[in-house]
Design a protein around this motif. Structure first.
Motif, PDB file in Angstrom:
ATOM      1  N   MET A 128       0.845  -1.181   0.000  1.00  0.00           N
ATOM      2  CA  MET A 128       0.000   0.000   0.000  1.00  0.00           C
ATOM      3  C   MET A 128       0.889   1.242   0.000  1.00  0.00           C
ATOM      4  SD  MET A 128      -1.422   0.499   3.848  1.00  0.00           S
ATOM      5  CE  MET A 128      -1.947   2.120   3.344  1.00  0.00           C
ATOM      6  N   ARG A 129       0.392   2.287  -0.631  1.00  0.00           N
ATOM      7  CA  ARG A 129       1.154   3.523  -0.706  1.00  0.00           C
ATOM      8  C   ARG A 129       0.204   4.692  -0.874  1.00  0.00           C
ATOM      9  NH1 ARG A 129       5.972   4.985   0.832  1.00  0.00           N
ATOM     10  NH2 ARG A 129       6.775   3.063  -0.072  1.00  0.00           N
ATOM     11  N   LEU A 130       0.401   5.731  -0.073  1.00  0.00           N
ATOM     12  CA  LEU A 130      -0.381   6.942  -0.217  1.00  0.00           C
ATOM     13  C   LEU A 130       0.295   7.828  -1.256  1.00  0.00           C
ATOM     14  CD1 LEU A 130      -2.866   8.431   0.988  1.00  0.00           C
ATOM     15  CD2 LEU A 130      -1.247   9.663   2.427  1.00  0.00           C
ATOM     16  N   ALA A 131      -0.429   8.182  -2.281  1.00  0.00           N
ATOM     17  CA  ALA A 131       0.081   9.042  -3.347  1.00  0.00           C
ATOM     18  C   ALA A 131      -0.905  10.176  -3.546  1.00  0.00           C
ATOM     19  CB  ALA A 131       0.266   8.247  -4.644  1.00  0.00           C
ATOM     20  N   GLY A 132      -0.501  11.400  -3.180  1.00  0.00           N
ATOM     21  CA  GLY A 132      -1.437  12.513  -3.237  1.00  0.00           C
ATOM     22  C   GLY A 132      -2.560  12.271  -2.247  1.00  0.00           C
ATOM     23  N   GLY A 133      -3.790  12.333  -2.713  1.00  0.00           N
ATOM     24  CA  GLY A 133      -4.936  12.081  -1.847  1.00  0.00           C
ATOM     25  C   GLY A 133      -5.511  10.699  -2.016  1.00  0.00           C
ATOM     26  N   THR A 134      -4.751   9.764  -2.591  1.00  0.00           N
ATOM     27  CA  THR A 134      -5.257   8.423  -2.870  1.00  0.00           C
ATOM     28  C   THR A 134      -4.365   7.362  -2.244  1.00  0.00           C
ATOM     29  OG1 THR A 134      -6.140   9.190  -4.994  1.00  0.00           O
ATOM     30  CG2 THR A 134      -5.918   6.814  -4.695  1.00  0.00           C
ATOM     31  N   MET A 135      -5.012   6.384  -1.589  1.00  0.00           N
ATOM     32  CA  MET A 135      -4.304   5.231  -1.071  1.00  0.00           C
ATOM     33  C   MET A 135      -4.328   4.152  -2.145  1.00  0.00           C
ATOM     34  SD  MET A 135      -2.804   4.420   1.908  1.00  0.00           S
ATOM     35  CE  MET A 135      -3.709   5.156   3.261  1.00  0.00           C
ATOM     36  N   LEU A 136      -3.148   3.680  -2.551  1.00  0.00           N
ATOM     37  CA  LEU A 136      -3.041   2.646  -3.568  1.00  0.00           C
ATOM     38  C   LEU A 136      -2.761   1.320  -2.892  1.00  0.00           C
ATOM     39  CD1 LEU A 136      -0.854   4.515  -6.222  1.00  0.00           C
ATOM     40  CD2 LEU A 136      -3.352   4.300  -6.160  1.00  0.00           C
ATOM     41  N   LEU A 137      -3.665   0.357  -3.066  1.00  0.00           N
ATOM     42  CA  LEU A 137      -3.545  -0.962  -2.460  1.00  0.00           C
ATOM     43  C   LEU A 137      -3.402  -1.996  -3.567  1.00  0.00           C
ATOM     44  CD1 LEU A 137      -6.553  -0.637   0.036  1.00  0.00           C
ATOM     45  CD2 LEU A 137      -4.168  -0.060   0.464  1.00  0.00           C
ATOM     46  N   THR A 138      -2.363  -2.803  -3.507  1.00  0.00           N
ATOM     47  CA  THR A 138      -2.158  -3.860  -4.490  1.00  0.00           C
ATOM     48  C   THR A 138      -2.488  -5.196  -3.858  1.00  0.00           C
ATOM     49  OG1 THR A 138      -0.394  -2.618  -5.580  1.00  0.00           O
ATOM     50  CG2 THR A 138      -0.489  -4.974  -6.023  1.00  0.00           C
ATOM     51  N   GLY A 139      -3.474  -5.884  -4.407  1.00  0.00           N
ATOM     52  CA  GLY A 139      -3.904  -7.155  -3.866  1.00  0.00           C
ATOM     53  C   GLY A 139      -3.073  -8.314  -4.376  1.00  0.00           C
ATOM     54  N   ALA A 140      -3.301  -9.494  -3.765  1.00  0.00           N
ATOM     55  CA  ALA A 140      -2.555 -10.684  -4.162  1.00  0.00           C
ATOM     56  C   ALA A 140      -2.859 -11.087  -5.593  1.00  0.00           C
ATOM     57  CB  ALA A 140      -2.887 -11.834  -3.210  1.00  0.00           C
ATOM     58  N   ASP A 141      -4.029 -10.682  -6.112  1.00  0.00           N
ATOM     59  CA  ASP A 141      -4.382 -11.015  -7.488  1.00  0.00           C
ATOM     60  C   ASP A 141      -3.820 -10.020  -8.495  1.00  0.00           C
ATOM     61  OD1 ASP A 141      -5.886  -8.807  -6.899  1.00  0.00           O
ATOM     62  OD2 ASP A 141      -7.824  -9.692  -7.451  1.00  0.00           O
ATOM     63  N   GLY A 142      -3.077  -9.007  -8.007  1.00  0.00           N
ATOM     64  CA  GLY A 142      -2.486  -8.031  -8.894  1.00  0.00           C
ATOM     65  C   GLY A 142      -3.349  -6.827  -9.166  1.00  0.00           C
ATOM     66  N   ARG A 143      -4.593  -6.860  -8.695  1.00  0.00           N
ATOM     67  CA  ARG A 143      -5.467  -5.713  -8.912  1.00  0.00           C
ATOM     68  C   ARG A 143      -5.083  -4.577  -7.965  1.00  0.00           C
ATOM     69  NH1 ARG A 143     -10.064  -6.558 -11.931  1.00  0.00           N
ATOM     70  NH2 ARG A 143     -10.454  -8.736 -12.491  1.00  0.00           N
ATOM     71  N   VAL A 144      -5.190  -3.362  -8.459  1.00  0.00           N
ATOM     72  CA  VAL A 144      -4.874  -2.178  -7.672  1.00  0.00           C
ATOM     73  C   VAL A 144      -6.164  -1.442  -7.339  1.00  0.00           C
ATOM     74  CG1 VAL A 144      -3.594  -0.003  -7.600  1.00  0.00           C
ATOM     75  CG2 VAL A 144      -2.639  -1.976  -8.807  1.00  0.00           C
ATOM     76  N   THR A 145      -6.311  -1.075  -6.059  1.00  0.00           N
ATOM     77  CA  THR A 145      -7.480  -0.330  -5.604  1.00  0.00           C
ATOM     78  C   THR A 145      -7.044   1.069  -5.194  1.00  0.00           C
ATOM     79  OG1 THR A 145      -8.517  -2.348  -4.779  1.00  0.00           O
ATOM     80  CG2 THR A 145      -9.384  -0.261  -3.950  1.00  0.00           C
ATOM     81  N   GLY A 146      -7.707   2.091  -5.714  1.00  0.00           N
ATOM     82  CA  GLY A 146      -7.453   3.461  -5.319  1.00  0.00           C
ATOM     83  C   GLY A 146      -8.531   3.938  -4.369  1.00  0.00           C
ATOM     84  N   VAL A 147      -8.172   4.277  -3.132  1.00  0.00           N
ATOM     85  CA  VAL A 147      -9.129   4.680  -2.102  1.00  0.00           C
ATOM     86  C   VAL A 147      -8.943   6.161  -1.807  1.00  0.00           C
ATOM     87  CG1 VAL A 147      -9.876   4.326   0.288  1.00  0.00           C
ATOM     88  CG2 VAL A 147      -9.142   2.373  -1.092  1.00  0.00           C
ATOM     89  N   ASP A 148     -10.048   6.927  -1.816  1.00  0.00           N
ATOM     90  CA  ASP A 148     -10.009   8.347  -1.519  1.00  0.00           C
ATOM     91  C   ASP A 148      -9.702   8.542  -0.028  1.00  0.00           C
ATOM     92  OD1 ASP A 148     -11.620  10.936  -0.536  1.00  0.00           O
ATOM     93  OD2 ASP A 148     -10.958  11.218  -2.607  1.00  0.00           O
ATOM     94  N   SER A 149      -8.650   9.292   0.284  1.00  0.00           N
ATOM     95  CA  SER A 149      -8.208   9.418   1.667  1.00  0.00           C
ATOM     96  C   SER A 149      -9.127  10.273   2.520  1.00  0.00           C
ATOM     97  CB  SER A 149      -6.790   9.989   1.712  1.00  0.00           C
ATOM     98  OG  SER A 149      -6.748  11.258   1.087  1.00  0.00           O
ATOM     99  N   SER A 150      -9.913  11.174   1.917  1.00  0.00           N
ATOM    100  CA  SER A 150     -10.791  12.035   2.704  1.00  0.00           C
ATOM    101  C   SER A 150     -12.102  11.355   3.073  1.00  0.00           C
ATOM    102  CB  SER A 150     -11.075  13.330   1.943  1.00  0.00           C
ATOM    103  OG  SER A 150     -11.705  13.054   0.710  1.00  0.00           O
ATOM    104  N   SER A 151     -12.560  10.396   2.237  1.00  0.00           N
ATOM    105  CA  SER A 151     -13.861   9.770   2.489  1.00  0.00           C
ATOM    106  C   SER A 151     -13.786   8.271   2.727  1.00  0.00           C
ATOM    107  CB  SER A 151     -14.788  10.018   1.290  1.00  0.00           C
ATOM    108  OG  SER A 151     -14.269   9.383   0.123  1.00  0.00           O
ATOM    109  N   GLY A 152     -12.701   7.645   2.298  1.00  0.00           N
ATOM    110  CA  GLY A 152     -12.599   6.198   2.408  1.00  0.00           C
ATOM    111  C   GLY A 152     -13.291   5.458   1.285  1.00  0.00           C
ATOM    112  N   GLU A 153     -13.821   6.179   0.294  1.00  0.00           N
ATOM    113  CA  GLU A 153     -14.526   5.535  -0.816  1.00  0.00           C
ATOM    114  C   GLU A 153     -13.546   5.071  -1.884  1.00  0.00           C
ATOM    115  OE1 GLU A 153     -17.276   8.378  -2.248  1.00  0.00           O
ATOM    116  OE2 GLU A 153     -18.534   8.354  -0.436  1.00  0.00           O
TER     117      GLU A 153
END
Length: 696
Positions: free
Chosen positions: A451-476
């Motif tokens: 996981m890595r915070l880049a700007g206002g987005t949390m980038l999460l890389t799953g075991a399947d290789g998919r990347v999830t971008g989560v908004d840091s202000s709302s959690g969406e």
């Protein structure tokens, strides 16, 4: 003139005629690492020249340590040492020339004349205290103070030999390497936690040297260096025959814990009270015929005479126990922390304001090293199972809350106006209000490998290789998908840069760098660059990398500029292991294991400077343009002039009490608003004035 022949065990058959411009006249002594010659300059000045043995001259690691010895000896003034006249660590046979000092070593004097009288002992102790004060002031720990490294000159004792004793042939060895030093004169911490040794180790050695001068033996005598090691760590010293008016002060020097030992200044004050008739006249008796000054290079383990009087019945058990407490490989000079903490009135907010230094320990017990960041007017810190906020002006605790033990370490991060927690084992994200510490949102996310915070987005890389971008202000969730060509990306992001970067090596010859927009997951650009690269910084459209060899040592720094599609590479003189780096402007500052700190200008394409800090393990460096800052494993904060690489200040050590553990990862210092903030192994968070490191 034919080459000089030397004699004695282990000496080389043929010695060179010259070292640089210095003509070698005779051999003064030979040790495990080199030969010391009496030599003369072109003008006829007498010097003592240490010439390294040929086998060590071929060892790059040894050359680096010899450079460190030269640098350390040059930093210390000549009032209490043998001044360095000249040196060439890069010569085929490295050498160093110091002023020749007439007078015997303390070791030779005691062997020939017996123990010193009380008045001589007082003056010897005062002279050594003055010498250590001078040495410590410039940021050096000698680490091998012993009778053979003390010259008795007419104007007082001189401390010599800032090098490394027996890098290959130490009598005291472990499975993990070599123990550097001379056991009868080493402090307990040199056996228990050799990577965390500070100036107090030299005070312990001074105490042992004084016992030797007073009695002809050491305070922890034994024929076995392993038994000596055990006794130094666990037993009380034998001060029999030490003058009664000096014994209490010597005993304080030999305290088991570093913080219980006096400083050099305290020693000198105490010695003035020992004798109202304290005098500073010379105390060296007339030399016996044939005596000459021998600045002993390195080598022989001191074995005090007469034989031990303190060996316990449980000798066999002690030897076995000693094997468990001895370990570590470390150079014999190390930078040290100062003995004072600046404390000043504060009126922050203007460039002319004076910053008040402070320290705070928000948690009791062993919570590890606090890892901190700054945001929203708070100093935000994480420690084992806790997140807390401090007032950055004075260290006042503002709030504290428990969090789940995380699988990833690092300081709290402010993004989207909230304090972001790290993902724990259950795949949970949580965000707190920086003003109160209350939870603003929390959510479960897919288990992620990175996981890595880049700007206002949390980038999460799953075991399947998919990347999830989560908004840091709302959690969406902003987006979630696999990125083209990236099977399991690990992202790196840098403050002030809008992109996140991931790399994948193509064999040992090239690396593909991919730049991603963290807000949308869009690939902005991709480039194949030469070498195995690791990103360490980005600014103004350029990305900076460390280029590593097959074993992970850094061999070059690289800058790639996207606008011009061009790269610039600056090679390191020698590969640096486990290097960490930071970028300020176009300058990359790099710190490697072992303490090599370097600055590389990627605009000019050259190395600016190099400093051997002797910090065996440090944090990633940070810079504000004026100074480069590094945290050491013993809790010191070091400041180096960013223009010339000169050490300009450091704080005192802050080690955890009764801890032999080495911190796995050291958080980098934090710079903001003329403050430098750092966490230490004893659990404290402290602040100092970034503009005046000399006052630390």
């Amino acid at each position: 003139m034919a080459p000089q022949r030397s004699s004695g065990a282990g000496a080389e058959a043929e010695l060179p005629e010259y070292a640089g411009h210095y003509r070698l006249e005779s051999c003064l002594g030979s040790g495990g690492m080199g030969v010391v010659h009496l030599a003369r300059s072109t003008s006829g000045m007498k010097v003592a020249v240490k010439v390294v043995h040929g086998q060590f001259a071929k060892d790059p690691e040894f050359r680096g340590r010899f450079r460190q010895e030269v640098a350390a000896a040059r930093r210390v003034s000549g009032a209490f040492t043998a001044s360095v006249v000249d040196a060439d660590p890069e010569a085929e046979r490295p050498w160093m020339a110091t002023l020749f000092i007439p007078g015997p070593t303390l070791s030779d004097h005691v062997k020939r004349n017996g123990p010193m009288e009380a008045a001589q002992l007082r003056r010897l102790m005062a002279g050594l205290a003055e010498a250590l004060r001078d040495i410590h002031r410039v940021g050096v720990v000698h680490r091998d103070l012993k009778p053979s490294n003390v010259l008795l000159a007419e104007d007082g004792p001189k401390v010599i030999d800032f090098g490394i004793s027996r890098p290959k042939d130490s009598e005291l060895r472990t499975e993990t390497g070599k123990l550097i030093g001379t056991p009868p004169f080493m402090a307990p911490e040199q056996f228990r936690r050799p990577r965390e040794v500070g100036p107090a180790a030299d005070i312990f050695a001074l105490g042992s040297v004084m016992v030797h001068a007073a009695t002809g033996r050491g305070p922890f005598d034994s024929d076995s260096p392993y038994v000596v090691a055990y006794q130094v760590v666990h037993d009380e010293p034998d001060l029999t025959d030490v003058p009664s008016n000096l014994a209490p002060l010597v005993l304080r020097c030999l305290a088991k814990e570093p913080e219980d030992r006096p400083t050099p200044d305290e020693l000198m004050r105490e010695l003035r009270s020992v004798a109202a008739s304290y005098d500073t006249q010379t105390f060296i008796p007339a030399q016996r015929a044939g005596e000459r000054s021998v600045p002993e290079p390195v080598g022989k383990t001191e074995q005090p005479q007469p034989p031990s009087r303190r060996l316990r019945v449980r000798r066999a058990a002690l030897v076995a126990g000693a094997l468990l407490v001895v370990g570590g490989v470390l150079g014999s000079v190390e930078l040290l922390g100062g003995e004072r903490t600046a404390s000043r009135s504060s009126s922050p907010g203007t460039a002319a304001s004076v910053v008040r230094a402070w320290e705070a320990k928000p948690l009791s017990g062993d919570g590890g090293v606090p890892q901190c960041s700054v945001g929203s007017g708070r100093l935000l810190c994480a420690q084992r199972g806790l997140v807390f906020a401090l007032n950055p002006s004075d260290g006042t605790l503002l709030w504290r809350r428990s969090v789940a033990e995380t699988t990833r370490s690092g300081p709290p991060v402010l993004a989207g106006g909230l304090v972001q927690s790290l993902t724990d084992e259950r795949g949970r994200l949580e965000a707190f209000d920086p003003a109160s510490g209350t939870t603003r949102w929390q959510r479960s996310v897919p288990a992620s490998n990175s996981m890595r915070l880049a700007g206002g987005t949390m980038l999460l890389t799953g075991a399947d290789g998919r990347v999830t971008g989560v908004d840091s202000s709302s959690g969406e969730t902003k987006w979630r998908r696999k990125l083209p060509g990236l099977s399991e990306p690990y992202f790196t992001a840098f403050p002030g840069d809008p992109l996140a970067y991931t790399t994948r090596a193509s064999g040992a010859s090239s690396t593909v760098v991919t730049a991603v927009d963290p807000g949308t997951g869009t690939v902005r650009w991709e480039k194949r660059l030469k070498g195995v690269l690791r990103p360490v910084g980005a600014r103004d459209g350029s990305v900076f990398f460390l280029s590593t060899d097959a074993v992970g040592a850094t061999k070059a720094v690289v800058r790639y500029t996207r606008r011009s599609d061009s790269s610039r590479r600056v090679a390191l003189p020698v590969p640096r292991p486990d290097a960490m780096a930071t970028v300020h402007g176009n300058v990359v500052h790099l710190l490697a294991t072992g303490g090599s700190l370097e600055a590389f200008d990627l605009e000019a394409g050259r190395r600016l400077w190099h400093l051997e800090t002797a910090v065996s393990r440090g944090s990633a460096p940070v810079s504000d343009g004026d100074h480069v800052y590094v945290s050491a494993a013993d809790g010191r904060l070091l400041a180096v002039d960013a223009r010339n690489g000169r050490l300009v200040g450091q704080t005192r050590p802050r080690l955890a009490a009764d801890s032999d553990l080495v911190t796995a990862a050291l958080p980098a210092p934090v710079i903001t608003d003329h403050h430098i903030y750092a966490g230490a192994p004893d659990g404290t968070v402290f602040a100092v004035d970034a503009r005046d490191p000399s006052a630390w």
